[in-house]
Design an enzyme around this catalytic site. Sequence first.
Site, mmCIF file in Angstrom:
data_model
loop_
_atom_site.group_PDB
_atom_site.id
_atom_site.type_symbol
_atom_site.label_atom_id
_atom_site.label_comp_id
_atom_site.label_asym_id
_atom_site.label_seq_id
_atom_site.Cartn_x
_atom_site.Cartn_y
_atom_site.Cartn_z
ATOM 1 N N PRO A 106 53.827 21.941 56.988
ATOM 2 C CA PRO A 106 54.250 22.788 55.873
ATOM 3 C C PRO A 106 54.582 21.927 54.661
ATOM 4 O O PRO A 106 55.314 20.943 54.769
ATOM 5 C CB PRO A 106 55.506 23.481 56.415
ATOM 6 C CG PRO A 106 56.035 22.543 57.470
ATOM 7 C CD PRO A 106 54.821 21.899 58.075
ATOM 8 N N MET A 107 54.031 22.284 53.491
ATOM 9 C CA MET A 107 54.280 21.527 52.261
ATOM 10 C C MET A 107 54.431 22.499 51.099
ATOM 11 O O MET A 107 53.506 23.269 50.809
ATOM 12 C CB MET A 107 53.127 20.550 51.991
ATOM 13 C CG MET A 107 52.968 19.458 53.036
ATOM 14 S SD MET A 107 51.529 18.398 52.734
ATOM 15 C CE MET A 107 50.196 19.513 53.243
ATOM 16 N N GLN A 150 56.955 28.894 58.351
ATOM 17 C CA GLN A 150 58.157 28.067 58.331
ATOM 18 C C GLN A 150 59.209 28.726 57.450
ATOM 19 O O GLN A 150 58.955 29.057 56.282
ATOM 20 C CB GLN A 150 57.898 26.654 57.809
ATOM 21 C CG GLN A 150 59.154 25.795 58.013
ATOM 22 C CD GLN A 150 59.102 24.421 57.386
ATOM 23 O OE1 GLN A 150 59.037 24.302 56.162
ATOM 24 N NE2 GLN A 150 59.140 23.389 58.214
ATOM 25 N N CYS A 199 63.630 19.031 55.321
ATOM 26 C CA CYS A 199 63.453 18.825 53.883
ATOM 27 C C CYS A 199 64.711 18.214 53.272
ATOM 28 O O CYS A 199 65.816 18.746 53.458
ATOM 29 C CB CYS A 199 63.134 20.149 53.197
ATOM 30 S SG CYS A 199 62.829 19.965 51.424
ATOM 31 N N LYS A 250 61.508 21.867 63.048
ATOM 32 C CA LYS A 250 60.987 20.631 62.469
ATOM 33 C C LYS A 250 62.167 19.875 61.867
ATOM 34 O O LYS A 250 62.892 20.410 61.030
ATOM 35 C CB LYS A 250 59.933 20.920 61.402
ATOM 36 C CG LYS A 250 59.248 19.658 60.862
ATOM 37 C CD LYS A 250 58.112 19.996 59.902
ATOM 38 C CE LYS A 250 57.317 18.751 59.525
ATOM 39 N NZ LYS A 250 58.109 17.794 58.736
ATOM 40 N N GLY A 286 54.536 12.106 60.288
ATOM 41 C CA GLY A 286 54.921 11.045 59.372
ATOM 42 C C GLY A 286 53.969 9.865 59.353
ATOM 43 O O GLY A 286 53.845 9.159 60.357
ATOM 44 N N GLY A 287 53.280 9.657 58.224
ATOM 45 C CA GLY A 287 52.477 8.465 58.015
ATOM 46 C C GLY A 287 51.207 8.360 58.831
ATOM 47 O O GLY A 287 50.626 7.276 58.931
ATOM 48 N N GLY A 301 50.377 16.075 57.115
ATOM 49 C CA GLY A 301 50.497 16.816 55.875
ATOM 50 C C GLY A 301 49.568 16.311 54.794
ATOM 51 O O GLY A 301 48.433 16.764 54.647
ATOM 52 N N ARG A 302 50.031 15.326 54.037
ATOM 53 C CA ARG A 302 49.292 14.882 52.848
ATOM 54 C C ARG A 302 47.935 14.279 53.162
ATOM 55 O O ARG A 302 47.002 14.397 52.363
ATOM 56 C CB ARG A 302 50.175 13.932 52.045
ATOM 57 C CG ARG A 302 51.169 14.717 51.194
ATOM 58 C CD ARG A 302 52.411 13.957 50.820
ATOM 59 N NE ARG A 302 53.258 14.833 50.016
ATOM 60 C CZ ARG A 302 54.022 15.813 50.519
ATOM 61 N NH1 ARG A 302 54.038 16.042 51.818
ATOM 62 N NH2 ARG A 302 54.756 16.560 49.724
#
Length: 323
Positions: A14-15, A67, A97, A136, A209-210, A230-231
């Site tokens: 989720p972003m 979310q 977040c 999360k 993450g990463g 995510g990204r």
Amino acid sequence: MIDFKNNKRISLAPMIDWTTADFRYFARLFNPHIYLYTEMISTSAILKGDTDYILRFDDSEHPVVLQLGGSNPSEMAQCVRIADTFGYDEYNINVGCPSDRVQHNKIGACLMAEPRTVADMVRAMKDSTDKPVSVKHRIGIDDFDSYEFMRDFVGTVADAGCTHFIAHARIAWLQGLSPKQNREIPPLRYDDVYRLKREFPHLFIEINGGIDNLDDIKSHLNQVDGVMIGRAFYHNPMLMAQCNALWGESAPSHRVILENLYPYLQKRAEQGANLATLVRHYLGLFQGLAGARKWRQDLSGKRNLTVDEIRQSAEAVLVQNGL
């Protein structure tokens, strides 16, 4: 090959402002198996805003996870009852977040300091829906950065009936770092998430993450039950296509993805959507290919765009690369 029928999964993280309905439709074109998460939606937005617009999604998005951001158990329960009428597959609580905006409303990573509140939300939500409810979270916050702190948080929330935890493998500094810095500066501690899975073998543990390539995804899946990205998925969506190999399937081509995207864009245009704004979600389609920069330039900074203009820009890149 990893057995995805035996508790393994890949998820789109989720972003906020990124995993909108328009991007999730696009993401589904790359991979039919990935779980798609909405951007975080606050309980107040659902209870006081344009609920139909906020919770809308295309049927093709399944499996899709909503979310929620909130800290009031009764409001969280009310929101899942509303969302159930839209047909979401799962619900997730944001406890990760780190932004000042959400902290002010007692949403996000600050809730790691209040595991009983999170547990109460889990109970209230599970009493209101038969859909799975997950959490999360970060591996710690501020000076509460020990493995034991995360372990105790997970243990308390698990006692409330939560069986699925998604751990962003960095702590969050709630003061002094921006959300962007919190994604980059605190060091990744994957071993803490692996240890969590070993100590809670009955829980479904997903790592975040990463992570930005298929080899690392495979490596993590040897240690935990799932990988959330995510990204890397957003900026290089063909990575989602590459993940089809995990299910023994081939990746769809750029051309196939585009031919399935154009009817959606036409429909959105007929609904009144401004395609020049919407296409920001698709700028990464040709990441790494010749012509990718021209594609981004063609789609950026315009006041208006038509489907035909988008098609012409895409065709130029396809031809340039022999696709």
